[in-house]
Design a protein around this motif. Structure first.
Motif, PDB file in Angstrom:
ATOM      1  N   LYS A  79      24.838   9.287 -15.133  1.00  0.00           N
ATOM      2  CA  LYS A  79      25.405   7.952 -15.190  1.00  0.00           C
ATOM      3  C   LYS A  79      24.507   7.108 -16.018  1.00  0.00           C
ATOM      4  O   LYS A  79      24.164   5.880 -15.343  1.00  0.00           O
ATOM      5  CB  LYS A  79      25.326   7.505 -13.452  1.00  0.00           C
ATOM      6  CG  LYS A  79      25.851   8.328 -12.851  1.00  0.00           C
ATOM      7  CD  LYS A  79      25.777   7.845 -11.101  1.00  0.00           C
ATOM      8  CE  LYS A  79      26.757   8.544 -10.249  1.00  0.00           C
ATOM      9  NZ  LYS A  79      26.529   8.366  -9.156  1.00  0.00           N
TER      10      LYS A  79
ATOM     11  N   TRP B 272      25.153   5.091 -18.560  1.00  0.00           N
ATOM     12  CA  TRP B 272      26.119   4.321 -19.228  1.00  0.00           C
ATOM     13  C   TRP B 272      25.369   3.445 -20.305  1.00  0.00           C
ATOM     14  O   TRP B 272      26.266   3.045 -21.271  1.00  0.00           O
ATOM     15  CB  TRP B 272      26.912   3.593 -18.530  1.00  0.00           C
ATOM     16  CG  TRP B 272      27.886   4.511 -17.602  1.00  0.00           C
ATOM     17  CD1 TRP B 272      27.998   4.996 -16.601  1.00  0.00           C
ATOM     18  CD2 TRP B 272      29.329   4.804 -18.496  1.00  0.00           C
ATOM     19  NE1 TRP B 272      29.063   5.799 -16.424  1.00  0.00           N
ATOM     20  CE2 TRP B 272      29.934   5.687 -17.417  1.00  0.00           C
ATOM     21  CE3 TRP B 272      30.008   4.209 -19.580  1.00  0.00           C
ATOM     22  CZ2 TRP B 272      31.230   6.084 -17.612  1.00  0.00           C
ATOM     23  CZ3 TRP B 272      31.225   5.010 -19.634  1.00  0.00           C
ATOM     24  CH2 TRP B 272      31.623   5.979 -18.851  1.00  0.00           C
TER      25      TRP B 272
ATOM     26  N   HIS C 292      35.119   4.080 -17.377  1.00  0.00           N
ATOM     27  CA  HIS C 292      34.443   4.643 -16.300  1.00  0.00           C
ATOM     28  C   HIS C 292      35.398   4.684 -15.261  1.00  0.00           C
ATOM     29  O   HIS C 292      35.523   5.572 -14.503  1.00  0.00           O
ATOM     30  CB  HIS C 292      33.097   3.740 -16.068  1.00  0.00           C
ATOM     31  CG  HIS C 292      32.260   4.212 -14.891  1.00  0.00           C
ATOM     32  ND1 HIS C 292      31.386   3.598 -14.133  1.00  0.00           N
ATOM     33  CD2 HIS C 292      32.410   5.496 -14.271  1.00  0.00           C
ATOM     34  CE1 HIS C 292      30.954   4.277 -13.324  1.00  0.00           C
ATOM     35  NE2 HIS C 292      31.394   5.493 -13.420  1.00  0.00           N
TER      36      HIS C 292
ATOM     37  N   SER D 122      32.622   6.760  -5.846  1.00  0.00           N
ATOM     38  CA  SER D 122      32.344   7.756  -6.845  1.00  0.00           C
ATOM     39  C   SER D 122      32.781   9.143  -6.434  1.00  0.00           C
ATOM     40  O   SER D 122      33.120   9.893  -7.321  1.00  0.00           O
ATOM     41  CB  SER D 122      30.871   7.691  -6.926  1.00  0.00           C
ATOM     42  OG  SER D 122      30.136   8.333  -5.942  1.00  0.00           O
TER      43      SER D 122
ATOM     44  N   ASP E 245      30.694  11.182  -5.413  1.00  0.00           N
ATOM     45  CA  ASP E 245      29.576  12.017  -5.690  1.00  0.00           C
ATOM     46  C   ASP E 245      28.979  12.286  -4.327  1.00  0.00           C
ATOM     47  O   ASP E 245      28.581  11.342  -3.760  1.00  0.00           O
ATOM     48  CB  ASP E 245      28.779  11.686  -6.885  1.00  0.00           C
ATOM     49  CG  ASP E 245      27.775  12.325  -7.267  1.00  0.00           C
ATOM     50  OD1 ASP E 245      27.353  13.482  -6.531  1.00  0.00           O
ATOM     51  OD2 ASP E 245      26.959  12.105  -7.962  1.00  0.00           O
TER      52      ASP E 245
ATOM     53  N   ASP F 212      25.681  10.597  -3.430  1.00  0.00           N
ATOM     54  CA  ASP F 212      25.688   9.001  -3.164  1.00  0.00           C
ATOM     55  C   ASP F 212      25.881   9.029  -1.728  1.00  0.00           C
ATOM     56  O   ASP F 212      26.105   7.588  -1.187  1.00  0.00           O
ATOM     57  CB  ASP F 212      26.902   8.555  -3.731  1.00  0.00           C
ATOM     58  CG  ASP F 212      26.601   7.969  -5.240  1.00  0.00           C
ATOM     59  OD1 ASP F 212      25.398   7.947  -5.611  1.00  0.00           O
ATOM     60  OD2 ASP F 212      27.682   8.057  -6.162  1.00  0.00           O
TER      61      ASP F 212
END
Length: 499
Positions: free
Chosen positions: A240, A242, A260, A380, A382, A385
């Motif tokens: 992440k 960015w 994204h 996300s 993920d 998270d």
């Protein structure tokens, strides 16, 4: 000395907590998944003539033409007549001795029982393996390539990825199936497998999985930018970073945000869309919640009511109660018995309706708390998270008892953009850090697995070395914690991981 039995009485004050029948019904419905609730509601509708159904919960009313509306009116009127007839029959039998009449099944029912349904085929749903094999029928393959293709499909993991290299597959085919296939043959068949649905199937790692999905999209500037991010800046994308991606590819803030958002729509686990990869049929899961994540990050959810209809008390029973209550003069014995019968059925119907409504409300506030706490995860997908969350956290947000939250969370599933999961999946214990903060154990395990997956297999890392790397990444955990989590994840010690 002789012994005697003496009975004595004593008075004591004790506090006991007992659940009423209504509370027990509410608790029972609370634990049911939507499929079991459908069956329970249908059984209650058949058993209680004072309970009637209306439209479907959560479903938009379809448009009908005049003939269909007339048919619906006829069906509704017919149902009311049947219920009224059942009510008359029930009231007529009040005060009479209960007898079990001899019944003869009608010819149509006997025919059904004797095998009219014999042609119906009750089979399991196709598995992951079967679904991919069906797609093999649409491509031209030689017998040898077909056997290689079948072996590759059987070698996919539950995510739909192929974790074995071509050399290993070549050796296994030669040893176990007596098939002489070099690495080029396997790579060629694998490229053909990667054209199957869903996109990303047969990839050898996450990067290739995302690229396969990107390449399926129509040619456009957005596709080119997505390909550049995953192809040229994969490490930065996974971490992440960015800011580095924007600097390296020359994207502005708005362009990076759009890329994204599009990348988040890709599925990192394409196999989850088909089920397991071992060729066994899975039990169908009906999600109790549908969680939707919009492109702007807004997370919303809806309760899946399935085929549970709207419930209400029968007007004929309600009007009969009102008639008896307002009747002047002394009621006969039969009228009193009829009143008690109708009152019992109406109270039972109303109690069932209240329990269903209470279930809906409790499920709503519970899922609302879960989506609020785990908003980052729903955006996300993920697991890193996932925030620390236990039953007590949800109970404090909702004002419910912990046992109630536990009942709602058991045997319930939520469908998300990233797959369908049990509600328990979103709960995670916390780990105290040296600074006094809290960290999700799921996040720590994800970081641990990432380190071990990327280690040099010729010189695997010891638990002490992993501890130092975890601390450097911002996960200050003890060596014994590393060992405990590694064992929970089924990862062996360093000497057994050496290749």
């Amino acid at each position: 000395m002789a012994q005697r039995l003496i009975q004595t009485q004593e008075q004591k004050l004790a506090q006991q907590q007992k659940l009423t029948q209504q509370q027990m019904l509410a608790v029972r419905l609370m634990e049911m998944p939507v499929t079991e609730l459908e069956q329970n509601v249908a059984a209650e509708l058949d058993d209680n003539p004072a309970l009637e159904s209306g439209g479907q919960d959560g479903e938009a009313e379809p448009e009908y033409d005049g003939d269909e509306a007339a048919d619906d009116d006829f069906d509704a009127a017919k149902e009311r007549e049947e219920r009224a007839s059942a009510l008359d029959d029930a009231l007529a039998g009040i005060g009479m001795d209960d007898e079990m009449p001899e019944t003869v099944a009608p010819a149509s029912a006997r025919g059904a029982a004797e095998g009219e349904y014999g042609d119906i085929d009750y089979g399991d749903s196709p598995s992951f393996y079967d679904t991919l094999r069906e797609q093999m029928m649409d491509v031209s393959l030689t017998p040898k390539r077909r056997e290689i293709m079948e072996y590759l499909i059987g070698s996919l993991d539950n995510d739909g990825l192929l974790r074995k290299d071509a050399g290993t597959l070549s050796d296994e085919l030669a040893i176990y199936h007596n098939i002489n296939a070099d690495e080029d043959d396997i790579e060629d068949v694998l490229r053909q497998l990667q054209t199957f649905d869903p996109p990303g199937i047969g990839a050898r790692d996450l990067r290739e999985c995302l690229l396969l999905q990107i390449w399926r999209k129509p040619a456009s500037p957005m596709r080119k930018m997505m390909e550049d991010v995953v192809g040229k800046c994969f490490d930065e994308f996974m971490n992440k970073r960015w800011d580095k991606i924007k600097a390296q590819l020359g994207y502005d803030e708005a362009t990076a945000a759009k890329v994204h958002a599009e990348l988040l729509r890709l599925n990192p686990k394409p196999g989850s869309a088909l089920g397991e990869a071992e060729g066994r049929s899975l039990q169908q899961i009906t999600p109790d919640f549908i969680v939707d994540t919009a492109d702007d990050g807004t997370v919303t959810f809806a309760i899946n009511n399935g085929r549970v209809p709207e419930l209400h008390v029968s007007p004929s029973f309600a009007s009969m109660l009102d008639t008896y209550r307002t009747a002047k003069g002394k009621m006969s014995r039969t009228e009193k018995e009829a009143l008690l019968y109708a009152k019992e059925k109406v109270e039972r119907a109303q109690g069932f309706i209240d329990a269903v409504r209470q279930r809906q409300h409790t499920m709503y506030v519970t899922m609302k708390a879960i989506t609020d706490i785990q908003r980052d995860y729903f955006q996300s997908g993920d697991e890193a998270d996932l925030k620390p969350m236990i039953l007590k956290d949800v109970a404090e947000r909702t004002g419910l008892d912990i046992s109630t939250v536990s009942r709602v969370s058991n045997m319930k599933y939520a469908q998300t953009r990233w797959g369908t999961f049990r509600l328990r999946h979103f709960f995670s214990d916390s780990l105290k850090t040296e600074g006094g903060g809290e960290m999700s154990t799921r996040k720590v395990k994800a970081a641990l697995k990432d380190i071990i997956d990327n280690e040099d297999k010729a010189r695997p890392l010891s638990d002490d070395a992993i501890k130092d790397m975890m601390t450097a990444q911002g996960y200050p955990v003890a060596r014994r914690t590393i060992a405990k989590y590694r064992e929970q994840m089924g990862i062996p010690v360093a000497r057994l991981r050496k290749k």
